[in-house]
Design an enzyme around this catalytic site. Sequence first.
Site, PDB file in Angstrom:
ATOM      1  N   HIS A   1       0.821  -1.207   0.000  1.00 23.34           N
ATOM      2  CA  HIS A   1       0.000   0.000   0.000  1.00 23.34           C
ATOM      3  C   HIS A   1       0.860   1.264   0.000  1.00 23.34           C
ATOM      4  CE1 HIS A   1      -3.909  -1.995   1.626  1.00 23.34           C
ATOM      5  NE2 HIS A   1      -3.421  -2.598   0.554  1.00 23.34           N
TER       6      HIS A   1
ATOM      7  N   GLU B   1       0.728   3.934   1.813  1.00 24.28           N
ATOM      8  CA  GLU B   1       1.154   4.354   3.147  1.00 24.28           C
ATOM      9  C   GLU B   1       2.402   3.589   3.583  1.00 24.28           C
ATOM     10  OE1 GLU B   1      -3.443   4.102   3.337  1.00 24.28           O
ATOM     11  OE2 GLU B   1      -1.819   3.216   2.187  1.00 24.28           O
TER      12      GLU B   1
ATOM     13  N   CYS C   1      -6.396   1.816   5.490  1.00 27.50           N
ATOM     14  CA  CYS C   1      -6.999   0.547   5.914  1.00 27.50           C
ATOM     15  C   CYS C   1      -6.444   0.189   7.300  1.00 27.50           C
ATOM     16  CB  CYS C   1      -6.673  -0.552   4.903  1.00 27.50           C
ATOM     17  SG  CYS C   1      -4.922  -1.058   4.899  1.00 27.50           S
TER      18      CYS C   1
ATOM     19  N   CYS D   1      -2.589  -0.608   7.361  1.00 24.91           N
ATOM     20  CA  CYS D   1      -1.762   0.604   7.286  1.00 24.91           C
ATOM     21  C   CYS D   1      -1.888   1.434   8.564  1.00 24.91           C
ATOM     22  CB  CYS D   1      -2.123   1.419   6.062  1.00 24.91           C
ATOM     23  SG  CYS D   1      -1.576   0.606   4.527  1.00 24.91           S
TER      24      CYS D   1
END
Length: 145
Positions: free
Chosen positions: A69, A71, A95, A98
Site C-alpha cells: 500500500h 502508506e 486501511c 496501514c
Amino acid sequence: MISDHWSERFLLLAKHVAQWSKDPSTRVGAVIVDDLRHVVSVGYNGFPRGIKDDHRLTVREEKYPLVVHAEANAILNATVPVRGCHLYLWPFPPCSECAKLIIQSGILMVHAPKALIPQRWAMDVNRANLTLLEADIPTEFHGDV
C-alpha cells in the site's frame, strides 16, 4: 500545525503521486510531511521491488496478496524518521493494516479528502479510523480538494 492552505497542497501532491500507482483499478498516493512542511517521503501502491508489473495487477485474487500500500511504501521509503510527521493520503483514509504501521511509525496525524469509501472497504476503513483514534492519531478530512 499545518495550515489548511498547505494541507490542500499536500493532498493535491498525494493525488499526483497516486497517478504513479501500478494498480490500474485503485490509484492511491501518500505523502509524509514534517513540521517544517518538508516532504519526507512519498509512496504509491504497487508490487514490491523485483516483482513484475504484469497481468496479476488486473486480477484481484492475485493482486491483493502482493500489493504494498501507498502508506507502507511512504513509511518504508523515508530516509529520515517519520515520528511526528503528518501523512496525506489520496483518495481514501487508511486501511486497518496501514493504520497499524502509521501508529508504530509515530506519525502524528493523517489527512485525507472527504470521499465516498467503496462498500467493500467501508468496515475496514472504519476499524482503521477507530484504531487511530484510540492511539490518539486523528484523521482530518478535507473537502473541496
